[in-house]
Structures are given as structure tokens and as C-alpha cells.
Write a protein that holds these residues in place. Sequence first.
Motif, PDB file in Angstrom:
ATOM      1  N   ILE A   1      -8.191  -6.527  -4.917  1.00 26.37           N
ATOM      2  CA  ILE A   1      -9.242  -7.149  -4.499  1.00 26.37           C
ATOM      3  C   ILE A   1      -9.185  -8.633  -4.907  1.00 26.37           C
ATOM      4  O   ILE A   1      -9.403  -9.224  -4.003  1.00 26.37           O
ATOM      5  CB  ILE A   1     -10.380  -6.629  -5.532  1.00 26.37           C
ATOM      6  CG1 ILE A   1     -10.774  -5.375  -5.187  1.00 26.37           C
ATOM      7  CG2 ILE A   1     -11.502  -7.671  -5.302  1.00 26.37           C
ATOM      8  CD1 ILE A   1     -11.873  -4.516  -5.929  1.00 26.37           C
ATOM      9  N   VAL A   2      -8.507  -9.065  -5.782  1.00 24.26           N
ATOM     10  CA  VAL A   2      -8.324 -10.451  -6.028  1.00 24.26           C
ATOM     11  C   VAL A   2      -7.165 -11.064  -4.943  1.00 24.26           C
ATOM     12  O   VAL A   2      -7.593 -12.021  -4.538  1.00 24.26           O
ATOM     13  CB  VAL A   2      -7.523 -10.508  -7.434  1.00 24.26           C
ATOM     14  CG1 VAL A   2      -7.257 -11.794  -7.812  1.00 24.26           C
ATOM     15  CG2 VAL A   2      -8.564 -10.209  -8.682  1.00 24.26           C
TER      16      VAL A   2
ATOM     17  N   LEU B   1       0.898  -1.184  -0.120  1.00 20.95           N
ATOM     18  CA  LEU B   1      -0.119   0.089   0.073  1.00 20.95           C
ATOM     19  C   LEU B   1       0.967   1.201   0.228  1.00 20.95           C
ATOM     20  O   LEU B   1       0.508   2.300  -0.737  1.00 20.95           O
ATOM     21  CB  LEU B   1      -1.053  -0.006   1.009  1.00 20.95           C
ATOM     22  CG  LEU B   1      -1.963  -0.945   1.067  1.00 20.95           C
ATOM     23  CD1 LEU B   1      -2.753  -0.865   2.489  1.00 20.95           C
ATOM     24  CD2 LEU B   1      -2.999  -0.701  -0.153  1.00 20.95           C
ATOM     25  N   HIS B   2       1.954   1.241   0.692  1.00 19.45           N
ATOM     26  CA  HIS B   2       2.845   2.486   0.895  1.00 19.45           C
ATOM     27  C   HIS B   2       3.604   2.415  -0.457  1.00 19.45           C
ATOM     28  O   HIS B   2       3.891   3.882  -0.829  1.00 19.45           O
ATOM     29  CB  HIS B   2       3.705   2.248   2.011  1.00 19.45           C
ATOM     30  CG  HIS B   2       2.835   2.964   3.392  1.00 19.45           C
ATOM     31  ND1 HIS B   2       3.065   3.994   3.723  1.00 19.45           N
ATOM     32  CD2 HIS B   2       2.340   1.995   4.232  1.00 19.45           C
ATOM     33  CE1 HIS B   2       2.378   4.075   4.944  1.00 19.45           C
ATOM     34  NE2 HIS B   2       2.234   2.940   5.202  1.00 19.45           N
ATOM     35  N   TRP B   3       3.863   1.413  -1.121  1.00 20.61           N
ATOM     36  CA  TRP B   3       4.653   1.531  -2.408  1.00 20.61           C
ATOM     37  C   TRP B   3       3.641   2.094  -3.425  1.00 20.61           C
ATOM     38  O   TRP B   3       4.183   3.225  -4.422  1.00 20.61           O
ATOM     39  CB  TRP B   3       5.183   0.252  -2.851  1.00 20.61           C
ATOM     40  CG  TRP B   3       5.778   0.302  -4.133  1.00 20.61           C
ATOM     41  CD1 TRP B   3       7.311   0.966  -4.307  1.00 20.61           C
ATOM     42  CD2 TRP B   3       5.455  -0.165  -5.347  1.00 20.61           C
ATOM     43  NE1 TRP B   3       7.554   0.847  -5.719  1.00 20.61           N
ATOM     44  CE2 TRP B   3       6.364   0.083  -6.255  1.00 20.61           C
ATOM     45  CE3 TRP B   3       4.138  -0.711  -5.684  1.00 20.61           C
ATOM     46  CZ2 TRP B   3       6.334  -0.212  -7.615  1.00 20.61           C
ATOM     47  CZ3 TRP B   3       4.126  -1.148  -6.940  1.00 20.61           C
ATOM     48  CH2 TRP B   3       5.000  -0.664  -7.970  1.00 20.61           C
ATOM     49  N   THR B   4       2.461   1.493  -3.635  1.00 23.13           N
ATOM     50  CA  THR B   4       1.637   2.104  -4.707  1.00 23.13           C
ATOM     51  C   THR B   4       1.070   3.513  -4.258  1.00 23.13           C
ATOM     52  O   THR B   4       0.766   4.050  -5.321  1.00 23.13           O
ATOM     53  CB  THR B   4       0.428   1.233  -4.773  1.00 23.13           C
ATOM     54  OG1 THR B   4      -0.335   1.128  -3.402  1.00 23.13           O
ATOM     55  CG2 THR B   4       0.957  -0.305  -5.065  1.00 23.13           C
ATOM     56  N   ILE B   5       0.897   3.971  -3.087  1.00 24.45           N
ATOM     57  CA  ILE B   5       0.597   5.365  -2.955  1.00 24.45           C
ATOM     58  C   ILE B   5       1.489   6.260  -3.145  1.00 24.45           C
ATOM     59  O   ILE B   5       1.281   7.480  -3.627  1.00 24.45           O
ATOM     60  CB  ILE B   5       0.231   5.651  -1.410  1.00 24.45           C
ATOM     61  CG1 ILE B   5      -1.240   4.556  -1.105  1.00 24.45           C
ATOM     62  CG2 ILE B   5       0.028   6.968  -1.052  1.00 24.45           C
ATOM     63  CD1 ILE B   5      -1.709   4.704   0.371  1.00 24.45           C
TER      64      ILE B   5
ATOM     65  N   LEU C   1     -10.636  -1.301   3.296  1.00 28.19           N
ATOM     66  CA  LEU C   1      -9.517  -1.016   2.706  1.00 28.19           C
ATOM     67  C   LEU C   1      -9.817  -0.285   1.232  1.00 28.19           C
ATOM     68  O   LEU C   1      -8.875   0.199   0.492  1.00 28.19           O
ATOM     69  CB  LEU C   1      -8.549  -2.166   2.276  1.00 28.19           C
ATOM     70  CG  LEU C   1      -7.942  -2.756   3.712  1.00 28.19           C
ATOM     71  CD1 LEU C   1      -7.295  -4.190   3.366  1.00 28.19           C
ATOM     72  CD2 LEU C   1      -7.211  -1.863   4.622  1.00 28.19           C
ATOM     73  N   LEU C   2     -11.198  -0.317   0.625  1.00 29.98           N
ATOM     74  CA  LEU C   2     -11.430   0.130  -0.565  1.00 29.98           C
ATOM     75  C   LEU C   2     -10.978   1.502  -1.022  1.00 29.98           C
ATOM     76  O   LEU C   2     -10.520   1.849  -1.812  1.00 29.98           O
ATOM     77  CB  LEU C   2     -12.699  -0.214  -0.939  1.00 29.98           C
ATOM     78  CG  LEU C   2     -13.333  -0.085  -2.170  1.00 29.98           C
ATOM     79  CD1 LEU C   2     -12.598  -1.113  -3.133  1.00 29.98           C
ATOM     80  CD2 LEU C   2     -14.907  -0.140  -2.433  1.00 29.98           C
ATOM     81  N   PRO C   3     -11.182   2.383  -0.008  1.00 29.00           N
ATOM     82  CA  PRO C   3     -10.843   3.998   0.067  1.00 29.00           C
ATOM     83  C   PRO C   3      -9.457   4.132  -0.236  1.00 29.00           C
ATOM     84  O   PRO C   3      -9.090   5.230  -1.284  1.00 29.00           O
ATOM     85  CB  PRO C   3     -11.311   4.477   1.371  1.00 29.00           C
ATOM     86  CG  PRO C   3     -12.311   3.792   1.652  1.00 29.00           C
ATOM     87  CD  PRO C   3     -11.923   2.443   1.360  1.00 29.00           C
ATOM     88  N   VAL C   4      -8.439   3.416   0.048  1.00 34.41           N
ATOM     89  CA  VAL C   4      -6.993   3.541  -0.122  1.00 34.41           C
ATOM     90  C   VAL C   4      -6.550   2.886  -1.450  1.00 34.41           C
ATOM     91  O   VAL C   4      -5.313   2.938  -1.531  1.00 34.41           O
ATOM     92  CB  VAL C   4      -6.378   3.243   1.197  1.00 34.41           C
ATOM     93  CG1 VAL C   4      -6.126   1.738   1.315  1.00 34.41           C
ATOM     94  CG2 VAL C   4      -5.116   3.939   1.347  1.00 34.41           C
ATOM     95  N   ILE C   5      -7.449   1.800  -1.801  1.00 33.79           N
ATOM     96  CA  ILE C   5      -6.781   1.071  -2.922  1.00 33.79           C
ATOM     97  C   ILE C   5      -7.290   1.400  -4.404  1.00 33.79           C
ATOM     98  O   ILE C   5      -7.261   0.747  -5.363  1.00 33.79           O
ATOM     99  CB  ILE C   5      -7.004  -0.546  -2.618  1.00 33.79           C
ATOM    100  CG1 ILE C   5      -8.361  -0.519  -2.582  1.00 33.79           C
ATOM    101  CG2 ILE C   5      -6.251  -1.142  -1.298  1.00 33.79           C
ATOM    102  CD1 ILE C   5      -9.049  -2.157  -2.436  1.00 33.79           C
TER     103      ILE C   5
ATOM    104  N   GLY D   1      -7.658   3.114  -7.704  1.00 34.71           N
ATOM    105  CA  GLY D   1      -6.661   3.498  -8.746  1.00 34.71           C
ATOM    106  C   GLY D   1      -6.390   2.257  -9.762  1.00 34.71           C
ATOM    107  O   GLY D   1      -7.195   1.225  -9.875  1.00 34.71           O
ATOM    108  N   LYS D   2      -5.297   2.253 -10.240  1.00 36.79           N
ATOM    109  CA  LYS D   2      -5.169   1.010 -11.505  1.00 36.79           C
ATOM    110  C   LYS D   2      -4.699  -0.154 -10.733  1.00 36.79           C
ATOM    111  O   LYS D   2      -4.880  -1.164 -11.364  1.00 36.79           O
ATOM    112  CB  LYS D   2      -4.004   1.678 -12.399  1.00 36.79           C
ATOM    113  CG  LYS D   2      -2.525   1.809 -11.368  1.00 36.79           C
ATOM    114  CD  LYS D   2      -1.638   2.365 -12.472  1.00 36.79           C
ATOM    115  CE  LYS D   2      -0.323   2.745 -11.865  1.00 36.79           C
ATOM    116  NZ  LYS D   2       0.923   2.984 -12.738  1.00 36.79           N
ATOM    117  N   HIS D   3      -4.498  -0.274  -9.334  1.00 33.40           N
ATOM    118  CA  HIS D   3      -3.996  -1.359  -8.694  1.00 33.40           C
ATOM    119  C   HIS D   3      -5.067  -1.943  -7.770  1.00 33.40           C
ATOM    120  O   HIS D   3      -5.118  -2.794  -7.111  1.00 33.40           O
ATOM    121  CB  HIS D   3      -3.087  -1.104  -7.613  1.00 33.40           C
ATOM    122  CG  HIS D   3      -1.666  -0.582  -8.393  1.00 33.40           C
ATOM    123  ND1 HIS D   3      -0.904  -1.487  -9.101  1.00 33.40           N
ATOM    124  CD2 HIS D   3      -1.143   0.359  -8.340  1.00 33.40           C
ATOM    125  CE1 HIS D   3       0.147  -0.726  -9.767  1.00 33.40           C
ATOM    126  NE2 HIS D   3       0.050   0.440  -9.149  1.00 33.40           N
TER     127      HIS D   3
END
Length: 325
Positions: free
Chosen positions: A265-266, A182-186, A252-256, A258-260
Motif C-alpha cells: 500500500i505504501v 507479487l509472485h515472490w510474496t505469493i 490489487l487488494l485481494p492479492v496483497i 497478508g504480512k506484506h
Amino acid sequence: MDGSQSKISDSQFISFQDFSPIHNAGNNRQAQLNLSPPSHQTYGDLSNDPTGIGILEDLQGMPSSKPEDEQQRSFWTVEYYQKYFNVNTNDVVQRIRRSMIPHGTDNYLITHIRPNPDLYGPFWICVTLIFAIAINGNMANYFQTAHTSKYHWKYDFHVVTYAATAIFLYAWLLPIALWGALHWTISQRNTEEELIEAFTPPGLLELLCLYGYSLAIYIPVAFLWTIQITWLQWILAITSTILSGGVLLRSLLPVIEGKHKIIYIVVILGMHLLLATGFMLCFFYASSKVTPVAPSVVSTTVSTIAKSKVFNNITVAAKTVTVKS
């Protein structure tokens, strides 16, 4: 004459007289002006002044502006870990209840976990789930083999080790990996729309707490898995995954976003389903633990025994004939 009178009147007019601070003349309504400097006491040196000494004593008795629980604690002391177990029974019960059924009106992570994340509930949920799987798994094994007369059933203590390894690895390693991802994608977001964060990324302690409480649903399911009906066991595994995984996704949906989003979800639902399926197949699945013997093996064994008996009889007969002769 007039000049002397004017001088006298002027001298009387501009003359200054000292009046007492308290003047209670009967009908005298003249204004009184006190030009003396105001009397006040300076507190330049509070340590030598009686009043200052009292003020200093009061200030010394006041609590520090920094709360005691926020003061620096040593990592090796018990007090350092008290903040992670600062919950009561009502908080734990509410978090367990909310972790089983997703609610669309509020976010479970924001409303229940983030104000006071803890490790008390997740730890005891994991321990309870380990023993629930071990006990009910052995019961399921007994029900599967009770109808066979030639199988000697015994309690398998290795189930505790297997269940503990799987549960603690899932409850600790997966949140750590998710936190890093999460920190890397953000940090990789570069568009203005993606940089607008309506939701603060969860910390590691919050993810550990969230995933620990998400395992609570498998405790009652472990008791239901002892029912040796295959389709019922699969329905329980899928339903528990959807309910508990829905709470995770809703949190966790609000923070994920985007394109990832699809990948997260999977992975979240897939790992949750893999855990539930592993529990069911390894410890509760409705299949006999006795390995059936193949018919060819049985016939070969019977023929070998028969041949051995015939050979023994021939040998005994030959010895008898030799002795008589």
C-alpha cells in the motif's frame, strides 16, 4: 391314421415359409417374421465409396477445432501483436472512466481488464499525457514570466523528452517490478489461510494495462495545473493521486492480503504521489523562472561601472592636457 395326421400337422406347424417384406393381404392378420439378415452398408473404405467421399469432403470443409487467433504466430509478425490491441472505442472509454474513480461494488481489474487486457489504451494515454504536459508546462512557464519585461520567453522542447522518460519508465518498469514482487510474496506463503487464494494473481500484461489506464487522470489535471495558484496545484496533485491510486489498491487488494499488505500500500500510493508531485514541481509549479539578482551583486556592478567611467574620464582628461602642453 391318427399318427399320420399328427405328423402332417406337426410338419405344417414347424414349417418355415418365406414371406415378402411387403404383404398387404386383405384380412390376413398373421404375424410375419423376416429372418433374413438386416441389410446395411459398411463404410470400411470411405475413399472408395460415393457416400464416404461426400462425408470426407464435408469434414475437410469444416473449420479447425483450434481458433485462428490462438494459432502459433511468429514474434516478428504484425499478427502476433494484434491480440494486444483487440479493443474498440467503447471498451477504452469505459476503462478510462473506471480508472479515475474507485468503485466499491466491483473490482476494476477483474471486471474490466482481465477479460481482455490490451496495450492500445495505455500506449495512447501515455503519448497523450506526454504532449499534454509539454504543452501546458510551457504555457505555465509563459504565465509565470509574462509580467516581466526583461525576460525573453521561448518554448522549451526538452520538456517532451523529460516527460516521455518519466512516464514510460513509470508505466513499464513499475508494473514489471510489482509483478515480480507479487509472485515472490505469493510463493513465500506457508500458512493455510494465506494459501487460500480467492483471487488469481495478475499477469504482467494485466498490470501493464492497469497502470497505463491509471495515468489517464493526469491528462485533465495537466490542463488545470496551468492555473498559477499554489494551493490549488497541490490539491489537484493529492486528489488525483488518491482517486487513481484508490483504483489500483482496490484492484490489487485481494492479492496483497497478508504480512506484506502495508508495504504494498505504501509503495503503490507513494510512487503514484511521487509521480504527480514530480509533474507539478518540474513543469507547473507557481514560481518565477527568472532568477532574481541579489542586491549586493547589483550594487557591486553599479559601482564597478561608475568607477570605470570615472577612470575613463580621467584618462581622457590627462591625454587632453598632454596634447595642449
